[in-house]
Structure formats: C-alpha cells, structure tokens
Design a protein around this motif. Structure first.
Motif, short mmCIF file in Angstrom:
data_model
loop_
_atom_site.label_atom_id
_atom_site.label_comp_id
_atom_site.label_asym_id
_atom_site.label_seq_id
_atom_site.Cartn_x
_atom_site.Cartn_y
_atom_site.Cartn_z
N ILE A 270 0.84 -1.20 0.00
CA ILE A 270 0.00 0.00 0.00
C ILE A 270 0.87 1.26 0.00
O ILE A 270 0.66 2.18 -0.78
N ILE A 271 1.88 1.26 0.87
CA ILE A 271 2.76 2.42 0.99
C ILE A 271 3.51 2.67 -0.31
O ILE A 271 3.60 3.82 -0.78
N ALA A 272 4.04 1.61 -0.92
CA ALA A 272 4.80 1.77 -2.17
C ALA A 272 3.91 2.36 -3.26
O ALA A 272 4.39 3.16 -4.08
N ASP A 273 2.63 2.00 -3.25
CA ASP A 273 1.70 2.52 -4.25
C ASP A 273 1.30 3.96 -3.92
O ASP A 273 1.42 4.86 -4.76
N LYS A 274 0.86 4.20 -2.68
CA LYS A 274 0.35 5.51 -2.29
C LYS A 274 1.43 6.60 -2.29
O LYS A 274 1.15 7.76 -2.61
N LYS A 275 2.63 6.24 -1.90
CA LYS A 275 3.72 7.21 -1.82
C LYS A 275 4.48 7.36 -3.15
O LYS A 275 5.43 8.13 -3.24
N GLY A 276 4.06 6.61 -4.16
CA GLY A 276 4.68 6.76 -5.47
C GLY A 276 6.02 6.09 -5.63
O GLY A 276 6.79 6.43 -6.55
N PHE A 277 6.33 5.11 -4.77
CA PHE A 277 7.64 4.46 -4.86
C PHE A 277 7.74 3.56 -6.10
O PHE A 277 8.83 3.43 -6.67
N TYR A 278 6.64 2.92 -6.50
CA TYR A 278 6.66 2.15 -7.75
C TYR A 278 6.89 3.10 -8.93
O TYR A 278 7.73 2.85 -9.80
N ALA A 279 6.15 4.20 -8.94
CA ALA A 279 6.27 5.17 -10.05
C ALA A 279 7.67 5.76 -10.10
O ALA A 279 8.22 6.00 -11.19
N ALA A 280 8.28 5.98 -8.93
CA ALA A 280 9.63 6.54 -8.89
C ALA A 280 10.65 5.60 -9.53
O ALA A 280 11.70 6.05 -10.00
N GLU A 281 10.34 4.33 -9.56
CA GLU A 281 11.21 3.34 -10.20
C GLU A 281 10.89 3.19 -11.69
O GLU A 281 11.48 2.36 -12.37
N GLY A 282 9.93 3.99 -12.17
CA GLY A 282 9.55 3.90 -13.58
C GLY A 282 8.62 2.76 -13.87
O GLY A 282 8.49 2.32 -15.02
N LEU A 283 7.92 2.29 -12.84
CA LEU A 283 7.02 1.14 -13.00
C LEU A 283 5.57 1.59 -13.16
O LEU A 283 5.10 2.46 -12.43
N LYS A 284 4.89 0.98 -14.11
CA LYS A 284 3.43 1.06 -14.17
C LYS A 284 2.91 -0.20 -13.50
O LYS A 284 3.29 -1.31 -13.87
N VAL A 285 2.04 -0.03 -12.51
CA VAL A 285 1.55 -1.19 -11.76
C VAL A 285 0.04 -1.16 -11.64
O VAL A 285 -0.59 -0.10 -11.69
N GLU A 286 -0.53 -2.33 -11.46
CA GLU A 286 -1.91 -2.51 -11.05
C GLU A 286 -1.88 -3.29 -9.75
O GLU A 286 -1.40 -4.43 -9.73
N VAL A 287 -2.31 -2.67 -8.65
CA VAL A 287 -2.23 -3.28 -7.34
C VAL A 287 -3.64 -3.67 -6.88
O VAL A 287 -4.54 -2.84 -6.86
N LYS A 288 -3.81 -4.94 -6.51
CA LYS A 288 -5.14 -5.45 -6.17
C LYS A 288 -5.06 -6.34 -4.93
O LYS A 288 -4.15 -7.16 -4.81
N SER A 289 -6.02 -6.19 -4.01
CA SER A 289 -6.05 -7.01 -2.81
C SER A 289 -6.93 -8.24 -3.00
O SER A 289 -7.87 -8.23 -3.80
N PHE A 290 -6.63 -9.29 -2.21
CA PHE A 290 -7.38 -10.55 -2.25
C PHE A 290 -7.63 -11.01 -0.82
O PHE A 290 -6.90 -10.65 0.10
N GLY A 291 -8.66 -11.84 -0.66
CA GLY A 291 -9.07 -12.27 0.68
C GLY A 291 -8.10 -13.19 1.38
O GLY A 291 -7.95 -13.12 2.60
N ASP A 292 -7.42 -14.08 0.65
CA ASP A 292 -6.46 -14.99 1.28
C ASP A 292 -5.48 -15.52 0.24
O ASP A 292 -5.63 -15.30 -0.97
#
Length: 329
Positions: free
Chosen positions: A39-61
């Motif tokens: 969550i932090i890497a996505d919200k704080k832009g750490f993935y984007a800072a690495e030049g990554l385009k990401v799709e982040v999705k949560s799952f139940g288990d």
C-alpha cells in the motif's frame, strides 16, 4: 539532419514506444495490515519513482491469490509462504524473493468464556480461515499442536470464515475464540469484546509471515521490473519505520478502519494501527532464521497432508533478486 542524429532519434523513439507499450505489472496482495508495504509503495509513489506502471489489487487470502497467479492474472504477489510452496509442489514454478513482515497472528477468546490458554480450546469452537491456507498451517501445525497439545481434527471444531466476520461471530457467541490477523485482532481487543489468549509473535519472536513471490515466468520475462519492485518495497519498509505517524494514517485509510466504541470511550482508527504494531512489524531481508521457519512451515504442511512430497526451502527461496535490488540503490 545528419544520418547519425536521425538514427539516434529513431532508437530513442523506439525505446520509448516499447516502454510505453509494456503492460502494467500486476501485483496482488493478501488483505492484511502486515502487507502495508504494498500500500505504501503505491500511495507514496515508490513504484512510479522506479519507472514502473503497476496494477495493485487485494485478495481475501493466499489460496485465492495463487489461483490468480496460476491463471496468469498476476505477475507478483505479497502472500504467506505456505501457499507459495504448496502450489510449487503441485507444479506452479515460482520463487520467494523477499520478506514483507514479521508477526501478526493472534488467538482471541470471548471474555465470557473460560478460554485462557490454547489448551482450553479443547471441545470449543474456533474461527479460522480457509483450510490449507498459510494461517491455517500455522494454526494447526504450531498453535494447536505444539502450543496447545491438541489434535486439530479431533479436539475442537474449526470453523472457516472471513476474518472480517470473526469479531461479530465472537460477540454473538457463535464461536468461543478466533484465530485472526491485523487489523481484525486489534479491532476485537480494543472493542472490549475479546481477550488476548496468544500472541504468536511472543512465542516465535519476529517470525516471518508475508513474503514477496514471483512466478519464474515473471522473473524471466521482466527481471528489471522485478528488481524495481523490490527497490520500491525496501523504500516502503524504510518509510514505515521512519515515519510511523504518517504511515499509520495511510494504513487506517487504506483499510477503512472505523472508530471503535468501548463503553463511553471512542478509539480513533490510527489507534487501531498503533495497537496492531504491538504484534507485527516490517522487514525485507530473508535471514537464515527466516528460511528455517519457512522450512518448519513446509514440514507442518507435509505432516498435515497439505503437500504430498517433502520440499527444501532452497527450492523456493531465491535471495539473489534482493541482493540486486540492494546493490542498485
């Protein structure tokens, strides 16, 4: 324009086009506070800072995440170790490449019941998650067998339910106790409905739980992106450690934690996160003792019948990716 300049521009345009055309890296994570680095890497832009385009999705288990991985719907996952090696034993070739957290699991009993130790669960009804999941392996193999001296198949009734439903089931006395994770454990405790019976992190200090894993297909086809994910992951964990107040607010918002009332007392969402931090923390390095614990989980899974053949931790853990990420910082 000189031919060299034209050629250079053509090369740059081609490279930029390929980067733009690269599909987003699909990252799945189990819906648990311990996976906050995702969550932090996505919200704080750490993935984007690495030049990554990401799709982040949560799952139940974990088992649901592994089904998505097996179907080719995810590229990387934040998940418990047991689903990784169990599916590895069934043919899904993947590797554990980093640690995410330590701690998180707890046994909580109804305050009105006489359950004060794990052994007191004999003859009782306990809420847990899906049979064969990572938490279920920990529950049956370590908590019930080793700590409680109980046979999980005969000595109590284990009821599978989503962790978000457990506190209500405990309050309504549908179950005598629950085995859950954060933030659900803290919500139950702070509400005054539950009593802490066992903090697993006290019995197994700093035991690793969630890990980052990737199918070998991802490692082969997107090696640079894999390293970038790990760099963003390291930054997220450093942020969690150095900026707890801001991190707690991000976590409370991401999990939509509501105010809790305990009598006349109102407990704010951030206080729930602070309570949870008593039982969990974050780290990214897979130390020798971490790998020994994963091997212990593997042995539990084999003895419980969740795997048909023994495995060695070296078959599924690969620390070279983390080393590359650290070197490139």
């Amino acid at each position: 324009m000189p031919l060299l300049a034209v050629a250079t521009l053509a090369t740059l345009f081609s490279t930029g086009t390929r980067a733009a055309d690269k599909p987003p890296l699909r990252i799945g994570w189990v819906y648990a506070m311990a996976n906050a680095p995702a969550i932090i890497a996505d919200k704080k832009g750490f993935y984007a800072a690495e030049g990554l385009k990401v799709e982040v999705k949560s799952f139940g288990d974990g088992p649901i995440v592994q089904q998505a991985l097996a179907a080719g719907e995810l590229d990387i996952a934040y998940i418990g170790a047991p689903p990784v090696y169990q599916w590895f034993s069934r043919g899904l070739d993947s590797r554990i490449i980093a640690k995410v957290n330590y701690g998180q699991a707890a046994v909580i009993a109804d305050r009105s019941e006489g359950v004060k130790t794990v052994a007191d669960l004999k003859g009782k009804k306990l809420a847990g998650v899906a049979k064969g999941s990572g938490m279920d392996v920990l529950l049956r193999g370590f908590v019930l067998k080793e700590i409680g001296g109980l046979d999980p198949e005969k000595d109590l009734d284990i009821v599978s339910m989503p962790p978000a439903n457990m506190a209500v089931a405990l309050q309504n006395q549908q179950v005598d106790a629950i085995f859950t994770w954060e933030p659900f454990a803290s919500e139950s405790l702070l509400s005054g409905r539950g009593r802490l019976v066992l903090d697993v992190n006290q019995k197994l200090p700093n035991y690793p739980w969630y890990v980052i894993m990737a199918p070998t297909k991802t490692l082969k086809e997107r090696p640079d992106d894999t390293v970038k994910v790990l760099r963003a992951h390291i930054r997220a964990i450093e942020f969690l450690q150095k900026n707890p107040d801001e991190a707690n607010r991000i976590i409370a918002d991401a999990f939509q934690i509501a105010q809790i009332r305990n009598g006349n007392k109102v407990i704010e969402p951030v206080a729930v996160v602070q309570e949870a931090r008593k039982r969990l923390g974050w780290a990214y390095k897979l130390e020798a003792q971490d790998q020994q614990f994963i091997q212990r989980l593997m042995d539990y899974s084999l003895s419980l019948g969740f795997m048909s053949k023994p495995l060695k931790v070296e078959q599924v853990v690969d620390t070279s990716w983390l080393q590359r990420a650290e070197q490139g910082r």
